[in-house]
Write a protein that holds these residues in place. Structure first.
Motif, PDB file in Angstrom:
ATOM      1  N   CYS A   1       0.845  -1.185   0.000  1.00 30.07           N
ATOM      2  CA  CYS A   1       0.000   0.000   0.000  1.00 30.07           C
ATOM      3  C   CYS A   1       0.884   1.240   0.000  1.00 30.07           C
ATOM      4  O   CYS A   1       1.986   1.239   0.549  1.00 30.07           O
ATOM      5  CB  CYS A   1      -0.974   0.007   1.187  1.00 30.07           C
ATOM      6  SG  CYS A   1      -0.175   0.006   2.788  1.00 30.07           S
TER       7      CYS A   1
ATOM      8  N   VAL B   1       1.312   5.066   1.233  1.00 25.83           N
ATOM      9  CA  VAL B   1       0.801   5.797   2.394  1.00 25.83           C
ATOM     10  C   VAL B   1       1.300   7.240   2.359  1.00 25.83           C
ATOM     11  O   VAL B   1       2.488   7.493   2.157  1.00 25.83           O
ATOM     12  CB  VAL B   1       1.268   5.128   3.700  1.00 25.83           C
ATOM     13  CG1 VAL B   1       0.697   5.846   4.916  1.00 25.83           C
ATOM     14  CG2 VAL B   1       0.875   3.659   3.721  1.00 25.83           C
TER      15      VAL B   1
ATOM     16  N   ARG C   1      -6.652   4.927   7.656  1.00 29.00           N
ATOM     17  CA  ARG C   1      -5.318   5.153   8.200  1.00 29.00           C
ATOM     18  C   ARG C   1      -4.603   3.854   8.567  1.00 29.00           C
ATOM     19  O   ARG C   1      -5.239   2.874   8.931  1.00 29.00           O
ATOM     20  CB  ARG C   1      -5.411   6.032   9.456  1.00 29.00           C
ATOM     21  CG  ARG C   1      -5.922   7.425   9.179  1.00 29.00           C
ATOM     22  CD  ARG C   1      -6.274   8.129  10.451  1.00 29.00           C
ATOM     23  NE  ARG C   1      -7.228   7.319  11.215  1.00 29.00           N
ATOM     24  CZ  ARG C   1      -7.475   7.514  12.493  1.00 29.00           C
ATOM     25  NH1 ARG C   1      -6.858   8.468  13.160  1.00 29.00           N
ATOM     26  NH2 ARG C   1      -8.348   6.751  13.114  1.00 29.00           N
TER      27      ARG C   1
ATOM     28  N   VAL D   1      -3.865   5.814   3.578  1.00 32.50           N
ATOM     29  CA  VAL D   1      -3.583   4.940   2.437  1.00 32.50           C
ATOM     30  C   VAL D   1      -4.133   5.589   1.177  1.00 32.50           C
ATOM     31  O   VAL D   1      -5.302   5.960   1.114  1.00 32.50           O
ATOM     32  CB  VAL D   1      -4.250   3.557   2.640  1.00 32.50           C
ATOM     33  CG1 VAL D   1      -4.039   2.681   1.413  1.00 32.50           C
ATOM     34  CG2 VAL D   1      -3.694   2.897   3.886  1.00 32.50           C
TER      35      VAL D   1
END
Ligand SMILES: [Zn+2]
Ligand SMILES: [Zn+2]
Length: 813
Positions: free
Chosen positions: A5, A7, A32, A46
């Protein structure tokens, strides 16, 4: 299942970071996660899920904080737009958008324990504990930590605790081992999805006797249908141990439930009657018609002071609410007084969420949750309320859209009004910009038919606009032979008002007693230690204060440069004006409104309330008194030195002066008696002064637009201020020189560059400052160039934090 992911983290870097998703729960875009970043653990949003392995080994996500997004796709899109438009790091934008500050960054925190309190008490009694081998410095640090935590009695983040007490990590760890303080990890605890602890009645009897408290608790639980949030139970007057006993006896069970985000359907309140005149009703219908099309539209509501714009806003919001949709009203910082809040509750009941700067982090988060779950569909607040997580947004209103407090003066440097327009665009909603003195930008957009112009030309009940008399202070000086603060004319007018038991207001837009202290022997003034700014004398507080950084010095009896005793205090601020008026009118009851007398929202309300109830005859103050109050008894407004801003090296000076003069004049004659304004100036012929005196709005705007067009200033060009700063002069000079050289070498077409030049305030908060003012007819070109400039700066190892990029800057100081 995606492996990685991306971020967005709240760090000053224009990028997202890739992490490997551990085999725990799956993160969601807009939710989050907690991740390791350098030596810290940070929570970020994310922004993407994928299977592409990054070139460097990705670290693992530590934990997934939200099962559902805290930023919906529209807000994510808005955040991305802000990051791009204002060249702000995306993670810092998202942090600004979420009022979950406490939950977003403060992940590790400390609280004091009972043992810690005892230790603190003993340290206070004995001075030191001789048996320990710790150094005195260690002991002092420990006492500072205990003291700090004890005074606050809440969890303090590791970051702020260490900053406040200078305690090392080692000291804190040692204190945790001694059980004096408790370390808490907020990571999962303050989940945006909020776990709600509830008590459930098990419905069995164990045959043993119950005492009174236990009986009360069980009865309450039964009466509530068998389940009740623990918070509610603990608010009963029974000891906390009672619940624990019942749980131990298996009579009550405690469960955790997710407080759902589900949209609760709140029945619209019964219709609320607004008393609108024809012009107001027409403006309202105009807005309603556009809302019903469900397409984006912009309306500039230009209503003279006292024309009743607020009633139009509220009625429009009521009708949106009636249709089951949402509305946001933005107001300037000073606009949200408790009285305004009370009015809002009157109209919207529980369906309104009010977001103001006096809210604590926890309260702010609470309001956010109320909005997120649909309990509050109408949101009223200052700048950041534009990010309220409402669904089905139909209407965004920006009251006093010209107000400078909509611009955030720290990263991300967004303008709340412009973000409001973009948010409305993305939501196919209507945006209404209201003002008696619209910004040049909005007025220009209306002339270009980007916004529809709706006007309220008259005051309510056909009250006339006040008559304005200009006093030429140069002439006043010649005729009286000395410098006057209050001209003879203004003095006379005030006297008459006092005799007739009417009220008056005098504006002097500078706080303190004297703005300059000068030595008559060496000619030097007393400057701030951190800024190239003269310190202001505050007489009652007996101090010299810097109005830029807050630095305080004692009032000098001798010149700090040469020791001479001939130090003179020059000029007049609002504190001295109040004193002067006391001298002139000893019988008058005088109040003052400025940042020295107004510490919280209640102070402001108290003074205005006193004025409202006729307990004050005269009000003195800075621009704070010019904003939006509706006091019917005021028939005279005096303006003292409001043209000081005309002398500033700033292309917005004329616009600001015109707005301030018009706004403060608008405070006069809002009741039954007509108003008068006495305007003292050293620039009686300046067009900003002249047009304001004649209430000629279009005259001023046409003239000012001509000037802006000629000078290639906004709204005819996009403008950015690029500031280079360093505590070291050589560094600031070298960096700005490097960037200047790069600018000449790369020669970006269609971009005008002013600088590098010393900023008007060369030194501020210890930083030396040089800047570039960049203008272009093409916003895209400007944006591209700024990015290239930042990339070059990064190559040259100029730290990103030492460069401030201010797109659409309001101040060039
Ligand atoms: Zn001197
Ligand atoms: Zn300073």
């Amino acid at each position: 299942m995606p492996e990685f992911c991306d971020v967005a983290l709240p760090v000053p870097l224009d990028m997202a970071f890739t992490y490997r998703i551990d085999n725990g729960s799956l993160p969601v875009v807009g939710g989050r996660v907690l991740v390791p970043f350098r030596q810290q653990r940070l929570s970020g949003i994310v922004v993407g899920l994928h299977d592409r392995a990054p070139t460097v080994k990705a670290k693992n996500v530590l934990s997934v904080l939200d099962a559902e997004p805290v930023l919906d796709p529209q807000l994510m899109k808005l955040g991305t737009w802000i990051a791009d438009y204002y060249l702000a790091p995306i993670g810092e934008v998202f942090r600004t958008m979420l009022p979950l500050g406490a939950e977003f960054k403060r992940l590790i925190g400390y609280t004091i324990t009972d043992a810690g309190r005892t230790a603190l008490y003993e340290a206070g009694m004995s001075g030191s504990s001789a048996r320990s081998r710790r150094t005195p410095e260690d002991q002092l640090a420990e006492v500072r930590v205990l003291d700090h935590l004890n005074a606050r009695d809440e969890m303090i983040s590791a970051e702020s605790l260490r900053a406040a007490t200078q305690a090392t990590k080692k000291t804190l760890d040692g204190m945790v081992r001694k059980k004096w303080i408790q370390r808490e990890d907020l990571s999962g605890a303050r989940d945006a999805t909020r776990m709600l602890k509830i008590a459930v009645l098990n419905g069995i009897e164990d045959g043993k006797k119950l005492n009174g408290n236990q009986r009360t608790l069980l009865d309450t639980l039964a009466a509530a249908g068998g389940t009740i949030p623990i918070k509610t139970l603990l608010s009963l007057e029974v000891p906390r141990s009672t619940l624990a006993t019942l749980v131990r006896r298996n009579l009550v069970e405690i469960r955790e439930e997710r407080a759902a985000f589900a949209i609760s359907s709140v029945a619209p309140r019964k219709s609320f009657e607004f008393q609108l005149n024809d012009a107001q009703r027409k403006a309202l219908q105009n807005v309603q018609k556009r809302v019903n099309t469900r397409k984006f539209a912009g309306v500039l509501l230009h209503g003279v002071t006292g024309s009743g714009k607020t009633a139009v806003y509220l009625a429009a919001m009521r009708s949106v609410l009636g249709a089951g949709r949402s509305a946001i009203l933005l107001v300037p910082e000073i606009g949200l007084t408790p009285a305004v809040a009370a009015d809002l509750h009157q109209v919207f009941g529980k369906e309104v969420a009010i977001l103001h700067s006096a809210l604590s982090n926890a309260e702010r988060a609470e309001q956010w949750h109320r909005i997120r779950c649909g309990e509050a569909r109408v949101v009223v607040g200052t700048r950041s309320a534009v990010f309220a997580p409402v669904t089905d947004l139909a209407l965004v209103i920006v009251d006093e859209e010209h107000d400078a407090s909509y611009k955030q003066e720290e990263t991300p440097r967004y303008h709340g009004r412009d973000v409001a327009v973009m948010r409305a665009k993305m939501a196919d909603a209507v945006v209404v910009l209201g003002s008696a003195t619209p910004s040049l930008e909005s007025y220009y957009n209306a002339t270009k038919a980007k916004y529809e112009l709706v006007e309220l030309r008259d005051r309510v009940e056909d009250r006339p606009l006040p008559e304005v008399e200009i006093i030429d202070m140069r002439q006043e000086f010649q005729e009286t032979g000395h410098e006057q603060v209050i001209s003879r004319r203004l003095g006379q007018e005030i006297k008459e008002r006092l005799e007739r038991h009417e009220q008056a207001m005098v504006l002097l837009n500078r706080r303190g007693y004297s703005p300059v202290v000068l030595c008559r022997t060496c000619g030097k003034s007393l400057e701030c230690r951190n800024c190239a700014i003269a310190l202001t004398h505050h007489k009652r507080a007996r101090k010299m204060e810097c109005h830029y950084c807050g630095f305080i010095a004692p009032v000098p009896e001798h010149c700090v440069h040469c020791g001479s005793q001939y130090v003179y205090f020059l000029g007049t601020g609002s504190e001295k004006l109040e004193e002067l008026l006391h001298g002139m009118f000893p019988q008058a009851r005088i109040g003052r409104l400025d940042r020295d007398t107004v510490r919280g929202r209640n102070d402001f309300e108290r003074v205005l309330g006193a004025l409202h109830h006729g307990e004050l005859d005269l009000l003195v103050g800075t621009q704070m008194i010019a904003k939006g109050h509706d006091i019917h008894g005021i028939t005279l407004v005096g303006v003292v030195g409001a043209d000081m801003s005309l002398g500033m090296p700033d292309f917005r000076a004329a616009e600001r002066t015109f707005q301030l003069l018009t706004q403060v004049a608008g405070r006069a004659g809002r009741g039954a008696s007509p108003g008068k304004v006495v305007l003292q100036t050293f620039f009686p012929d300046h067009y900003a002064v002249q047009y304001a005196a004649q209430h000629d709005f279009s005259g001023f705007y046409d003239k000012e637009l001509g000037f802006r067009s000629w000078m290639h200033y906004p709204p005819y060009s996009a403008l950015a201020n690029m500031l280079v700063r360093s505590v070291k002069l050589e560094e600031a000079l070298r960096w700005s020189g490097l960037l200047g050289k790069w600018l000449t070498e790369t020669r970006h077409e269609g971009i005008r560059v002013l600088g590098p030049a010393a900023a008007p305030i060369l030194r501020l908060k210890q930083d030396y400052r040089y800047h570039f003012v960049l203008k272009s007819a093409s916003r895209q070109k400007l944006n591209t160039m700024l990015r290239a400039m930042l990339a070059y700066a990064a190559e040259e190892k100029i730290p990103r934090t030492q460069l401030i990029v201010d797109v659409d800057a309001l101040w060039l100081m």
